[in-house]
Design a protein around this motif. Structure first.
Motif, PDB file in Angstrom:
ATOM      1  N   LEU A 395       0.818  -1.221   0.000  1.00 39.05           N
ATOM      2  CA  LEU A 395       0.000   0.000   0.000  1.00 39.05           C
ATOM      3  C   LEU A 395       0.848   1.266   0.000  1.00 39.05           C
ATOM      4  N   SER A 396       1.786   1.335   0.921  1.00 41.13           N
ATOM      5  CA  SER A 396       2.513   2.609   1.059  1.00 41.13           C
ATOM      6  C   SER A 396       3.617   2.757   0.010  1.00 41.13           C
ATOM      7  N   LYS A 397       4.148   1.650  -0.441  1.00 41.06           N
ATOM      8  CA  LYS A 397       5.176   1.648  -1.492  1.00 41.06           C
ATOM      9  C   LYS A 397       6.290   2.650  -1.230  1.00 41.06           C
ATOM     10  N   PRO A 398       7.031   2.470  -0.165  1.00 44.32           N
ATOM     11  CA  PRO A 398       8.110   3.420   0.149  1.00 44.32           C
ATOM     12  C   PRO A 398       9.229   3.386  -0.886  1.00 44.32           C
ATOM     13  N   TRP A 399       9.229   2.327  -1.715  1.00 48.56           N
ATOM     14  CA  TRP A 399      10.293   2.175  -2.711  1.00 48.56           C
ATOM     15  C   TRP A 399       9.936   2.847  -4.033  1.00 48.56           C
ATOM     16  N   ALA A 400       8.720   3.392  -4.129  1.00 46.80           N
ATOM     17  CA  ALA A 400       8.242   3.913  -5.417  1.00 46.80           C
ATOM     18  C   ALA A 400       9.214   4.926  -6.007  1.00 46.80           C
ATOM     19  N   MET A 401       9.173   5.058  -7.326  1.00 47.90           N
ATOM     20  CA  MET A 401      10.156   5.931  -7.966  1.00 47.90           C
ATOM     21  C   MET A 401       9.865   7.405  -7.708  1.00 47.90           C
ATOM     22  N   ARG A 402      10.884   8.176  -7.924  1.00 45.02           N
ATOM     23  CA  ARG A 402      10.794   9.617  -7.746  1.00 45.02           C
ATOM     24  C   ARG A 402      10.134  10.246  -8.984  1.00 45.02           C
ATOM     25  N   GLN A 403       9.222  11.142  -8.757  1.00 43.21           N
ATOM     26  CA  GLN A 403       8.562  11.871  -9.861  1.00 43.21           C
ATOM     27  C   GLN A 403       8.189  13.234  -9.318  1.00 43.21           C
ATOM     28  N   ASP A 404       9.172  14.070  -9.155  1.00 37.94           N
ATOM     29  CA  ASP A 404       8.936  15.321  -8.444  1.00 37.94           C
ATOM     30  C   ASP A 404       8.308  16.417  -9.308  1.00 37.94           C
ATOM     31  N   PHE A 405       8.379  16.253 -10.627  1.00 36.72           N
ATOM     32  CA  PHE A 405       7.971  17.375 -11.496  1.00 36.72           C
ATOM     33  C   PHE A 405       6.949  16.934 -12.534  1.00 36.72           C
ATOM     34  N   LYS A 406       5.998  16.130 -12.127  1.00 35.39           N
ATOM     35  CA  LYS A 406       5.102  15.552 -13.122  1.00 35.39           C
ATOM     36  C   LYS A 406       3.947  16.489 -13.454  1.00 35.39           C
ATOM     37  N   SER A 407       3.675  16.624 -14.751  1.00 37.42           N
ATOM     38  CA  SER A 407       2.550  17.441 -15.199  1.00 37.42           C
ATOM     39  C   SER A 407       1.273  16.607 -15.127  1.00 37.42           C
ATOM     40  N   PRO A 408       0.105  17.246 -15.160  1.00 39.00           N
ATOM     41  CA  PRO A 408      -1.156  16.501 -15.078  1.00 39.00           C
ATOM     42  C   PRO A 408      -1.389  15.625 -16.318  1.00 39.00           C
ATOM     43  N   ALA A 409      -2.250  14.623 -16.159  1.00 39.27           N
ATOM     44  CA  ALA A 409      -2.669  13.805 -17.301  1.00 39.27           C
ATOM     45  C   ALA A 409      -3.757  14.584 -18.037  1.00 39.27           C
ATOM     46  N   TYR A 410      -3.332  15.614 -18.751  1.00 45.05           N
ATOM     47  CA  TYR A 410      -4.267  16.581 -19.350  1.00 45.05           C
ATOM     48  C   TYR A 410      -5.328  15.933 -20.225  1.00 45.05           C
ATOM     49  N   THR A 411      -4.927  14.881 -20.930  1.00 36.57           N
ATOM     50  CA  THR A 411      -5.835  14.356 -21.957  1.00 36.57           C
ATOM     51  C   THR A 411      -6.399  12.989 -21.616  1.00 36.57           C
ATOM     52  N   THR A 412      -6.013  12.412 -20.480  1.00 38.20           N
ATOM     53  CA  THR A 412      -6.448  11.040 -20.224  1.00 38.20           C
ATOM     54  C   THR A 412      -7.115  10.864 -18.866  1.00 38.20           C
ATOM     55  N   SER A 413      -7.356  11.941 -18.136  1.00 35.72           N
ATOM     56  CA  SER A 413      -8.018  11.810 -16.839  1.00 35.72           C
ATOM     57  C   SER A 413      -9.008  12.954 -16.657  1.00 35.72           C
ATOM     58  N   TRP A 414     -10.263  12.593 -16.345  1.00 35.98           N
ATOM     59  CA  TRP A 414     -11.286  13.635 -16.191  1.00 35.98           C
ATOM     60  C   TRP A 414     -10.899  14.632 -15.111  1.00 35.98           C
ATOM     61  N   GLN A 415     -10.236  14.107 -14.062  1.00 41.94           N
ATOM     62  CA  GLN A 415      -9.899  14.993 -12.936  1.00 41.94           C
ATOM     63  C   GLN A 415      -8.808  15.993 -13.302  1.00 41.94           C
ATOM     64  N   GLU A 416      -8.077  15.707 -14.355  1.00 44.21           N
ATOM     65  CA  GLU A 416      -6.903  16.547 -14.629  1.00 44.21           C
ATOM     66  C   GLU A 416      -7.028  17.328 -15.926  1.00 44.21           C
ATOM     67  N   LEU A 417      -8.234  17.400 -16.469  1.00 42.68           N
ATOM     68  CA  LEU A 417      -8.435  18.176 -17.696  1.00 42.68           C
ATOM     69  C   LEU A 417      -7.982  19.611 -17.458  1.00 42.68           C
ATOM     70  N   PRO A 418      -7.370  20.219 -18.454  1.00 39.90           N
ATOM     71  CA  PRO A 418      -7.008  21.626 -18.296  1.00 39.90           C
ATOM     72  C   PRO A 418      -8.266  22.487 -18.246  1.00 39.90           C
ATOM     73  N   LEU A 419      -8.221  23.535 -17.470  1.00 33.01           N
ATOM     74  CA  LEU A 419      -9.371  24.434 -17.349  1.00 33.01           C
ATOM     75  C   LEU A 419      -9.171  25.646 -18.252  1.00 33.01           C
ATOM     76  N   VAL A 420     -10.248  26.074 -18.853  1.00 35.90           N
ATOM     77  CA  VAL A 420     -10.200  27.278 -19.683  1.00 35.90           C
ATOM     78  C   VAL A 420     -11.034  28.341 -18.999  1.00 35.90           C
ATOM     79  N   HIS A 421     -10.439  29.444 -18.694  1.00 40.09           N
ATOM     80  CA  HIS A 421     -11.162  30.528 -18.017  1.00 40.09           C
ATOM     81  C   HIS A 421     -11.658  31.530 -19.049  1.00 40.09           C
ATOM     82  N   CYS A 422     -12.953  31.851 -18.994  1.00 36.78           N
ATOM     83  CA  CYS A 422     -13.510  32.851 -19.916  1.00 36.78           C
ATOM     84  C   CYS A 422     -13.930  34.081 -19.116  1.00 36.78           C
ATOM     85  N   ARG A 423     -13.756  35.202 -19.715  1.00 33.48           N
ATOM     86  CA  ARG A 423     -14.283  36.378 -19.040  1.00 33.48           C
ATOM     87  C   ARG A 423     -15.369  37.001 -19.905  1.00 33.48           C
TER      88      ARG A 423
END
Length: 423
Positions: A395-423
């Motif tokens: 569960l905790s996976k203390p050995w997991a790899m380092r990924q300190d600078f990861k960008s969102p899954a812009y195109t493959t996850s509903w939670q991480e879709l980029p937002l467009v702000h309109c005024r």
DNA sequence: TCTGGGGTCCTAGGACCC
DNA sequence: TCTGGGGTCCTAGGACCC
């Protein structure tokens, strides 16, 4: 019929993917790191100009990166894979014969029997990919794949060509080959170029003119093929339907050295589960499994330790619990206490289409449930990876790899879709 | 402190067969 | 003195690619 090849190559692909959703980073130096934030595997032109080398360890360039405010990303394969798929789909829509060669490259075979504006067609492809996906590609054209590769590099490096360059015939072609270092030829790596240089072969032109039998004796048949290709004789055909895959590998480096067998077991079980998902997604079963562990190759204080254990299955399987059990048993035989392991992995081999395996005369049928695996994969596909997973993965996976600078899954996850702000 | 992951192909050499 | 010839299969290791 004589054919021509075109190589379509995405420029600085991973960096281009990151910039697509961060347009303010255009014209700024950007690099993308390998898994575990280990090495630099993609650089923007600005980063290249700063002298940041390909495959340089990140920790060694950190100071340079800080000084020039280079933007750093961990690799985000969900994003790159998705954008790659979009590019390849366009190529397949526009051309009949396409070989997807890597995540950012494709070969196209072009007919030459009809009067046809090849460079014009290449320019159309380039414009369409940019319009629809936002990725810039370079296209090289040649009578062999090796020459198309050389042409594409020229297309990329010299802006005057507008991203499209055809390898010239005759003396102009020889002149160009004279300017290409032999180590930059497709198929000539570091070892071979060192060997060739010792015999005075330093440019692609030297290699083209070399004695074929001698090259064969030094660089085996693959080197001989390269020489033929440089001479315009096509030896490496377009492969539109690559044959069945030979192996599936799943391995990672650890954030920090792992000593405990219990942690290694979790990691190995996790990698088995990942490999098994890939296996089933291609409707394959594995006839053998190899598990391996290794300490750091770079640690000077202790001799490196690397061992692997191979297990052949009586009957091919794609059943995760069976594979985990075998892998953990194998791990037990190669684990040595008191060492700090830096990496572990699992390789599935002897792959065959599921259901086509030879029944075994003496072993009873495996008690494995294919519907269960299908259900597992379906749930995880629908609700996200790891929604359901095996306890052995931890569960905790203390050995997991380092990924300190990861960008969102812009195109493959509903939670991480980029937002467009309109005024 | 910190150096990727996922592949393919080729060759040599050993074991074994008739 | 002198030790066949032809083949397959497997594995390990090297080299290369992106």
């Amino acid at each position: 019929m004589k054919k021509l090849f075109a190589l379509v190559d995405c420029n600085n692909f991973y960096v281009s993917c990151e910039r697509l959703f961060r347009p303010e980073l255009r014209y700024k130096p950007v690099v993308v790191l390998s898994n575990n934030d280990g090495c630099i595997i993609a650089r923007s032109n600005e980063a290249k100009a700063l002298g940041i080398d390909m495959a340089a360890p990140y920790f060694k360039t950190r100071e340079l990166i800080r000084r020039h405010q280079v933007r750093v990303f961990s690799s985000n394969y969900a994003l790159y894979g998705d954008l790659s798929h979009r590019v390849m789909t366009i190529l397949q829509e526009m051309e009949a014969q396409v070989e997807i060669y890597s995540i950012d490259e494709a070969f196209i075979s072009l007919p030459t029997d009809t009067p046809f504006d090849l460079a014009g067609q290449a320019a159309l492809i380039r414009a369409r990919v940019f319009q629809d996906v936002g990725i810039t590609v370079s296209i090289g054209i040649g009578s062999t794949k090796t020459l198309a590769k050389i042409a594409s590099r020229r297309a990329k490096k010299e802006p005057g060509h507008q991203g499209v360059f055809a390898f010239p015939a005759g003396a102009a072609g020889d002149h160009l080959l004279g300017q290409v270092e032999v180590g930059d030829v497709w198929g000539i790596g570091r070892r071979s170029s060192e060997k060739l240089a010792r015999h005075g072969i330093k440019s692609a032109w030297h290699l083209k003119e070399a004695e074929p039998e001698w090259i064969r004796s030094q660089l085996t048949v693959t080197g001989a093929r390269t020489v033929m290709e440089l001479n315009g004789i096509s030896c490496i055909a377009l492969d539109q339907a690559p044959g069945n895959r030979q192996s599936i590998l799943s391995s990672r480096s650890f954030k920090k050295p792992v000593q405990e067998l219990a942690d290694l077991k979790e990691a190995v079980a996790t990698y088995v589960a990942m490999a098994a998902v890939k296996l089933r997604s291609q409707n394959l079963s594995a006839g053998a499994l190899q598990v391996f562990i290794a300490t750091s190759r770079f640690d000077q204080r202790l001799p490196p330790y690397a061992k692997s254990s191979m297990h052949t299955l009586a009957r091919p399987t794609a059943h995760t619990p069976t594979l985990i059990r075998l892998a953990l048993a194998g791990l037990g035989t190669i684990y040595r206490q008191g060492l700090g392991y830096q990496k572990a992995g699992v390789m599935l081999t002897d792959l065959s289409p599921t259901g086509c395996g030879q029944a075994h005369l003496f072993s009873p049928p495996l008690l494995e449930s294919r519907p269960l695996m299908t259900a597992l994969d379906t749930v995880n596909k629908r609700w996200g990876r790891n929604t359901l997973h095996y306890g052995a993965e931890g569960l905790s996976k203390p050995w997991a790899m380092r990924q300190d600078f990861k960008s969102p899954a812009y195109t493959t996850s509903w939670q991480e879709l980029p937002l467009v702000h309109c005024r």
